[in-house]
Design a protein around this motif. Structure first.
Motif, PDB file in Angstrom:
ATOM      1  N   LEU A 180       0.820  -1.211   0.000  1.00  0.00           N
ATOM      2  CA  LEU A 180       0.000   0.000   0.000  1.00  0.00           C
ATOM      3  C   LEU A 180       0.859   1.270   0.000  1.00  0.00           C
ATOM      4  CD1 LEU A 180      -2.755  -1.038   2.565  1.00  0.00           C
ATOM      5  CD2 LEU A 180      -2.955  -0.917   0.074  1.00  0.00           C
ATOM      6  N   TRP A 181       2.090   1.184   0.498  1.00  0.00           N
ATOM      7  CA  TRP A 181       2.983   2.341   0.526  1.00  0.00           C
ATOM      8  C   TRP A 181       3.694   2.560  -0.796  1.00  0.00           C
ATOM      9  CZ3 TRP A 181       6.484   2.501   5.450  1.00  0.00           C
ATOM     10  CH2 TRP A 181       5.690   2.641   6.575  1.00  0.00           C
TER      11      TRP A 181
ATOM     12  N   TYR B 279       8.711   4.858   2.012  1.00  0.00           N
ATOM     13  CA  TYR B 279       9.921   4.104   2.354  1.00  0.00           C
ATOM     14  C   TYR B 279      11.011   5.077   2.782  1.00  0.00           C
ATOM     15  CZ  TYR B 279       7.820  -0.007   0.202  1.00  0.00           C
ATOM     16  OH  TYR B 279       6.999  -1.042  -0.100  1.00  0.00           O
ATOM     17  N   ARG B 280      11.175   6.143   2.028  1.00  0.00           N
ATOM     18  CA  ARG B 280      12.181   7.159   2.350  1.00  0.00           C
ATOM     19  C   ARG B 280      11.839   7.804   3.690  1.00  0.00           C
ATOM     20  NH1 ARG B 280      11.775  12.416   1.456  1.00  0.00           N
ATOM     21  NH2 ARG B 280      10.119  12.095  -0.057  1.00  0.00           N
ATOM     22  N   ARG B 281      10.566   8.110   3.891  1.00  0.00           N
ATOM     23  CA  ARG B 281      10.150   8.719   5.154  1.00  0.00           C
ATOM     24  C   ARG B 281      10.399   7.782   6.323  1.00  0.00           C
ATOM     25  NH1 ARG B 281       4.628  11.279   2.783  1.00  0.00           N
ATOM     26  NH2 ARG B 281       5.617  12.982   1.673  1.00  0.00           N
ATOM     27  N   ALA B 282      10.090   6.514   6.134  1.00  0.00           N
ATOM     28  CA  ALA B 282      10.315   5.531   7.208  1.00  0.00           C
ATOM     29  C   ALA B 282      11.804   5.407   7.512  1.00  0.00           C
ATOM     30  CB  ALA B 282       9.723   4.177   6.816  1.00  0.00           C
ATOM     31  N   ARG B 283      12.643   5.390   6.465  1.00  0.00           N
ATOM     32  CA  ARG B 283      14.091   5.327   6.684  1.00  0.00           C
ATOM     33  C   ARG B 283      14.579   6.567   7.420  1.00  0.00           C
ATOM     34  NH1 ARG B 283      14.108   3.032   1.473  1.00  0.00           N
ATOM     35  NH2 ARG B 283      14.591   5.042   0.538  1.00  0.00           N
ATOM     36  N   ASN B 284      14.082   7.745   7.032  1.00  0.00           N
ATOM     37  CA  ASN B 284      14.470   8.984   7.706  1.00  0.00           C
ATOM     38  C   ASN B 284      13.998   8.998   9.157  1.00  0.00           C
ATOM     39  OD1 ASN B 284      15.933  10.233   5.677  1.00  0.00           O
ATOM     40  ND2 ASN B 284      14.162  11.268   4.828  1.00  0.00           N
ATOM     41  N   LEU B 285      12.786   8.516   9.388  1.00  0.00           N
ATOM     42  CA  LEU B 285      12.263   8.466  10.753  1.00  0.00           C
ATOM     43  C   LEU B 285      13.141   7.560  11.619  1.00  0.00           C
ATOM     44  CD1 LEU B 285      10.032   9.294  12.731  1.00  0.00           C
ATOM     45  CD2 LEU B 285       8.705   7.344  11.920  1.00  0.00           C
ATOM     46  N   HIS B 286      13.537   6.428  11.066  1.00  0.00           N
ATOM     47  CA  HIS B 286      14.402   5.504  11.804  1.00  0.00           C
ATOM     48  C   HIS B 286      15.757   6.140  12.070  1.00  0.00           C
ATOM     49  CE1 HIS B 286      16.820   1.668  12.245  1.00  0.00           C
ATOM     50  NE2 HIS B 286      15.949   1.637  13.229  1.00  0.00           N
TER      51      HIS B 286
ATOM     52  N   LEU C 203      16.731  20.613  13.037  1.00  0.00           N
ATOM     53  CA  LEU C 203      17.122  20.629  11.620  1.00  0.00           C
ATOM     54  C   LEU C 203      18.290  19.686  11.329  1.00  0.00           C
ATOM     55  CD1 LEU C 203      16.759  24.428  10.849  1.00  0.00           C
ATOM     56  CD2 LEU C 203      15.425  22.573   9.835  1.00  0.00           C
ATOM     57  N   SER C 204      19.043  19.344  12.359  1.00  0.00           N
ATOM     58  CA  SER C 204      20.182  18.438  12.156  1.00  0.00           C
ATOM     59  C   SER C 204      19.751  16.978  12.041  1.00  0.00           C
ATOM     60  CB  SER C 204      21.184  18.589  13.312  1.00  0.00           C
ATOM     61  OG  SER C 204      20.715  17.951  14.493  1.00  0.00           O
ATOM     62  N   LEU C 205      18.496  16.688  12.355  1.00  0.00           N
ATOM     63  CA  LEU C 205      18.007  15.307  12.287  1.00  0.00           C
ATOM     64  C   LEU C 205      17.688  14.924  10.844  1.00  0.00           C
ATOM     65  CD1 LEU C 205      15.584  15.352  15.352  1.00  0.00           C
ATOM     66  CD2 LEU C 205      17.881  14.347  15.240  1.00  0.00           C
ATOM     67  N   PRO C 206      17.990  13.697  10.449  1.00  0.00           N
ATOM     68  CA  PRO C 206      17.682  13.249   9.087  1.00  0.00           C
ATOM     69  C   PRO C 206      16.199  13.360   8.770  1.00  0.00           C
ATOM     70  CG  PRO C 206      19.066  11.636  10.224  1.00  0.00           C
ATOM     71  CD  PRO C 206      18.637  12.655  11.249  1.00  0.00           C
ATOM     72  N   GLY C 207      15.889  13.945   7.622  1.00  0.00           N
ATOM     73  CA  GLY C 207      14.514  14.036   7.159  1.00  0.00           C
ATOM     74  C   GLY C 207      13.708  15.163   7.767  1.00  0.00           C
ATOM     75  N   VAL C 208      14.319  15.963   8.644  1.00  0.00           N
ATOM     76  CA  VAL C 208      13.604  17.072   9.274  1.00  0.00           C
ATOM     77  C   VAL C 208      14.002  18.362   8.568  1.00  0.00           C
ATOM     78  CG1 VAL C 208      13.242  18.397  11.400  1.00  0.00           C
ATOM     79  CG2 VAL C 208      13.433  15.898  11.488  1.00  0.00           C
ATOM     80  N   GLY C 209      13.014  18.980   7.934  1.00  0.00           N
ATOM     81  CA  GLY C 209      13.244  20.246   7.244  1.00  0.00           C
ATOM     82  C   GLY C 209      12.664  21.400   8.041  1.00  0.00           C
ATOM     83  N   ARG C 210      12.655  22.547   7.425  1.00  0.00           N
ATOM     84  CA  ARG C 210      12.234  23.779   8.086  1.00  0.00           C
ATOM     85  C   ARG C 210      10.791  23.695   8.614  1.00  0.00           C
ATOM     86  NH1 ARG C 210      12.671  29.714   5.207  1.00  0.00           N
ATOM     87  NH2 ARG C 210      12.297  30.942   7.074  1.00  0.00           N
TER      88      ARG C 210
END
Length: 169
Positions: free
Chosen positions: A2-3, A9-16, A38-45
């Motif tokens: 379903l994803w 998948y990219r979001r899940a990898r970034n969240l992990h 902002l230094s965390l992976p996948g976290v933007g402005r």
């Protein structure tokens, strides 16, 4: 399944990866500062502003498409999408600073702007009659609420020619 194809998948990898970074660099506690977020992976402005303001009560703006649309319409700005987005970040920053002076909860203010754009100030057929900002909305007063902000330019479709050859024996 379903994803598939939705970018999850990219979001899940970034969240992990972000969760690991929180554990390794911040002792398992999500940081509250904008620079650390902002230094965390996948976290933007946008995400950093949302977390800082809504979770930690920090005076940080956030702008998504809904917020940008509300601000552009209320202020009556006839701006292109990229120009409008840059302008909206500046305006959101100004409004957040005003919230501080008036002792308004910035997280609630940000969430309210997002919801207003999602439910009332929609891209097509905005519900101006129920909008709490209708009296101050310059786009509505000008009858241009469906024109502002200008839609993104659609890149013209180019024809694609394909050929196939079948060779037997």
């Amino acid at each position: 399944a379903l994803w598939s194809g939705m970018g999850y998948y990219r979001r899940a990898r970034n969240l992990h990866a972000a969760a690991r970074a929180v554990v390794e660099r911040f002792g398992g506690r999500v940081p509250s500062g904008l620079d650390e977020l902002l230094s965390l992976p996948g976290v933007g402005r946008y995400t950093a502003g949302a977390i800082a303001s809504m979770v930690f009560g920090k005076s940080e703006p956030l702008v998504d498409g809904n917020v940008a649309r509300v601000l552009v319409r209320v202020e009556g700005k006839e701006l292109g999408s990229e120009e409008g987005l840059r302008w909206a970040w500046g305006k959101a920053e100004e409004l957040v600073r005003a919230c501080d002076k008036e002792e308004v909860a910035v997280g609630c203010f940000n969430e309210g702007l997002m919801e207003l754009g999602a439910v009332v100030c929609t891209p097509r057929r905005p519900r101006c009659g129920v909008c709490p900002l209708r009296g101050d909305c310059r786009a509505r007063k000008a009858g241009r609420q469906e024109e502002w902000p200008r839609p993104k330019r659609v890149v013209g479709k180019r024809p694609l020619y394909c050929a196939a050859v079948v060779v037997e024996d």
